[in-house]
Scaffold this motif. Structure first.
Motif, short mmCIF file in Angstrom:
data_model
loop_
_atom_site.label_atom_id
_atom_site.label_comp_id
_atom_site.label_asym_id
_atom_site.label_seq_id
_atom_site.Cartn_x
_atom_site.Cartn_y
_atom_site.Cartn_z
N ARG A 196 0.84 -1.19 0.00
CA ARG A 196 0.00 0.00 0.00
C ARG A 196 0.87 1.25 0.00
NH1 ARG A 196 -3.99 -2.64 4.59
NH2 ARG A 196 -5.30 -3.81 3.14
N TYR A 197 0.45 2.21 -0.79
CA TYR A 197 1.21 3.46 -0.91
C TYR A 197 0.30 4.67 -0.77
CZ TYR A 197 5.55 1.29 -2.54
OH TYR A 197 6.71 0.57 -2.61
N LYS A 198 0.88 5.74 -0.25
CA LYS A 198 0.22 7.04 -0.30
C LYS A 198 1.02 7.91 -1.26
CE LYS A 198 -1.69 10.81 2.45
NZ LYS A 198 -1.94 11.35 3.82
N LEU A 199 0.36 8.39 -2.29
CA LEU A 199 0.97 9.29 -3.26
C LEU A 199 0.62 10.72 -2.88
CD1 LEU A 199 2.37 10.08 -5.92
CD2 LEU A 199 0.21 9.56 -7.11
N GLU A 200 1.61 11.53 -2.57
CA GLU A 200 1.40 12.94 -2.23
C GLU A 200 2.00 13.81 -3.33
OE1 GLU A 200 3.15 13.65 1.60
OE2 GLU A 200 1.50 12.70 2.69
N ILE A 201 1.18 14.70 -3.87
CA ILE A 201 1.62 15.61 -4.92
C ILE A 201 1.43 17.04 -4.41
CG2 ILE A 201 1.29 16.35 -7.31
CD1 ILE A 201 0.15 13.59 -7.91
N LYS A 202 2.46 17.87 -4.55
CA LYS A 202 2.40 19.22 -4.00
C LYS A 202 2.73 20.28 -5.05
CE LYS A 202 3.50 17.74 0.70
NZ LYS A 202 4.40 17.90 1.88
N ASN A 262 -6.20 -1.05 -6.46
CA ASN A 262 -7.34 -0.20 -6.10
C ASN A 262 -6.85 1.13 -5.56
OD1 ASN A 262 -10.27 0.18 -5.48
ND2 ASN A 262 -9.49 0.37 -3.40
N VAL A 263 -7.43 2.22 -6.06
CA VAL A 263 -7.24 3.54 -5.46
C VAL A 263 -8.40 3.72 -4.49
CG1 VAL A 263 -7.07 6.02 -5.85
CG2 VAL A 263 -6.09 4.43 -7.51
N GLY A 264 -8.09 3.62 -3.20
CA GLY A 264 -9.15 3.57 -2.19
C GLY A 264 -9.57 4.90 -1.63
N ARG A 265 -8.62 5.85 -1.53
CA ARG A 265 -8.96 7.16 -0.98
C ARG A 265 -8.18 8.23 -1.72
NH1 ARG A 265 -9.00 8.78 4.84
NH2 ARG A 265 -6.75 8.40 4.80
N TRP A 275 -3.60 14.00 -2.66
CA TRP A 275 -3.06 12.70 -2.26
C TRP A 275 -4.03 11.57 -2.62
CZ3 TRP A 275 -6.20 10.08 1.07
CH2 TRP A 275 -7.07 10.83 1.87
N ALA A 276 -3.47 10.41 -2.72
CA ALA A 276 -4.28 9.20 -2.97
C ALA A 276 -3.62 8.03 -2.26
CB ALA A 276 -4.38 8.91 -4.46
N GLU A 277 -4.45 7.06 -1.83
CA GLU A 277 -3.95 5.82 -1.22
C GLU A 277 -4.27 4.65 -2.13
OE1 GLU A 277 -4.11 7.20 3.48
OE2 GLU A 277 -5.60 5.78 2.73
N ILE A 278 -3.26 3.86 -2.40
CA ILE A 278 -3.36 2.77 -3.37
C ILE A 278 -3.07 1.44 -2.70
CG2 ILE A 278 -2.50 1.86 -5.57
CD1 ILE A 278 -1.60 5.38 -4.86
N ASP A 279 -3.91 0.45 -2.98
CA ASP A 279 -3.76 -0.91 -2.45
C ASP A 279 -3.54 -1.87 -3.61
OD1 ASP A 279 -4.59 -3.08 -0.20
OD2 ASP A 279 -5.57 -3.59 -2.09
N MET A 280 -2.50 -2.71 -3.49
CA MET A 280 -2.22 -3.74 -4.50
C MET A 280 -2.07 -5.08 -3.79
SD MET A 280 0.62 -1.47 -6.53
CE MET A 280 1.29 -0.93 -4.95
#
Length: 432
Positions: free
Chosen positions: A225-231, A275-278, A293-298
């Motif tokens: 699981r990852y959190k992608l943060e874009i600023k 899945n992009v869950g949040r 931001w987005a949280e991704i589950d694989m």
């Protein structure tokens, strides 16, 4: 063996963990005989009757534990209540480890090394402030967390009481554990500590965290699981129009990843998912956000596939951000890909003694055992090759991970606890 007819118990949504069926091997005769011998022992028979006789108290314990909310990373209060129950039921020693696992030690009589662990997890998915008051509607209990996994904690207490009242002694030491960090972003931190840092010599593990009796997990479904943060700088939607927008960049990243990941998972490979869950970020509809931001589950059965879809995510994000920054926007966005979850995959052969014993014990209660794969506490020991199983809480339930969760003991109410005891005794050894 009991003369009740063998029937496959319906798997009725008592857990959110997907358990995928495997081919279940035959039960070897030696393990069927071993279980039959155990069930004929006077002390085991006495323990079974004690479990049956204390069901009202088990229900009371179940309600008490449910009404102590334990959000992820906030399991301390429920841990204290569970520890007090362990102490009152009778253990040789009890402690709470560095990460919050509550551990009761029941010593065995032999010098054989290696603990047999039995656990249920303390945490629930619900945030601080959730109303967890239990409502009784007939024989049905309703409350968030009533099934997953608080029912299993009450089962452990009932099992321990029965062992002590029936004067059961095991050959090996038994650890009875209320574990932390099973749900969501807890990322199995309780089990990671137990097996990686605690220094405890654990040679087998029995988790109670499934649905109906008969469902036995001997394999771990891995996930990353990852959190992608874009600023970006952020600004007014009109006055700063054209400025690099983190939300727009996020949309591009999701699109590129989804297309590449879909092509990969649609190929001829063992089941793999993404899945992009949040998603989130931004301050108002008329503001260019400074963060998105987005949280991704694989998830994947095979560790190789999990590594490959992880690589697809990283490559897709880099490609998307590079393309977005080169699209003519003013300025640029930056990104960070933060790992927030890593659950290893693994599978144990059905021929292992612990798994054979669990299947034989399940069959004793007139239920057809079915092996499967899930995302549970056993992911950690399974990935290390340590004999482990996850068995069901029994009963019937629904609404797991929702505010409308419910639990009903529609089976002979004592049998799921008797099953947990039988598997534990088979693995730890019954001393006369």
């Amino acid at each position: 063996m009991k003369k009740t007819s063998i029937a496959f118990a319906l798997a009725i949504g008592l857990t959110s963990h997907a358990i995928m069926a495997q081919e279940t091997p035959a039960i070897e005769k030696q393990y069927t005989k071993e279980i039959e011998k155990l069930t004929k022992a006077k002390k085991v028979k006495a323990a079974f009757e004690i479990i049956k006789g204390q069901m009202d108290q088990t229900t009371a314990d179940h309600i008490t534990l449910t009404e102590v909310l334990a959000p992820p990373f906030m399991e301390d209060e429920k841990g204290k209540v569970f520890a007090k129950m362990l102490e009152e039921a009778g253990v040789d020693s009890i402690w709470t480890d560095k990460v919050g696992n509550v551990i009761g030690l029941r010593k065995g009589t032999s010098d054989e090394s290696g603990y047999v662990g039995v656990d249920a997890h303390l945490d629930v998915v619900f945030p601080e402030g959730t109303d967890v008051t239990v409502q009784k509607v007939g024989d049905t209990l309703k409350a968030p967390g009533i099934g997953d996994d608080t029912r299993a904690l009450a089962m452990l207490i009932s099992m321990l009481k029965a062992m002590n009242k029936a004067d059961i002694k095991t050959g090996k030491d038994v650890l009875i554990v209320g574990s932390v960090g099973e749900e969501g972003l807890g990322d199995l931190r309780g089990m990671k500590y137990m097996f990686n840092e605690s220094g405890l010599d654990i040679d087998s593990w029995i988790a109670i965290d499934g649905g109906s009796m008969g469902r036995i997990s001997n394999a771990g479904l891995g996930s990353k699981r990852y959190k992608l943060e874009i600023k970006g700088k952020g600004g007014h939607s009109w006055g700063a129009f054209g400025l690099a927008n983190p939300h727009h960049a996020l949309g591009k990243a999701i699109d590129i990843f989804s297309e590449a990941a879909w092509a990969y998972t649609s190929g001829d490979i063992p089941k793999t998912s993404f899945n992009v869950g949040r998603i989130g970020g931004g301050t108002s509809v008329n503001s260019i956000p400074f963060e998105s931001w987005a949280e991704i589950d694989m998830r994947a059965i095979d560790p190789k596939n999990l590594d490959e879809i992880e690589a697809i995510l990283k490559k897709s994000v880099e490609k998307a951000i590079t393309a977005y920054n080169a699209s003519g926007v003013k300025g640029e966005v930056t990104y960070e890909l933060i790992k927030i979850g890593d659950r290893p995959s693994g599978e144990l052969p059905g021929s292992l003694p612990l798994i054979q014993r669990t299947m034989a014990a399940t069959q004793y209660f007139g239920v057809v055992p079915s092996l499967g794969r899930g995302s549970t506490n056993i992911n950690i020991p399974v990935s290390k090759g340590i004999p482990s199983v996850c068995i069901g809480r029994g009963g019937k339930g629904g609404g797991a991970h929702s505010l409308h969760e419910w639990f009903l003991n529609d089976e002979p109410a004592d049998e799921s606890i008797q099953l947990a005891l039988l598997v534990t005794l088979a693995q730890a050894g019954l001393e006369k």
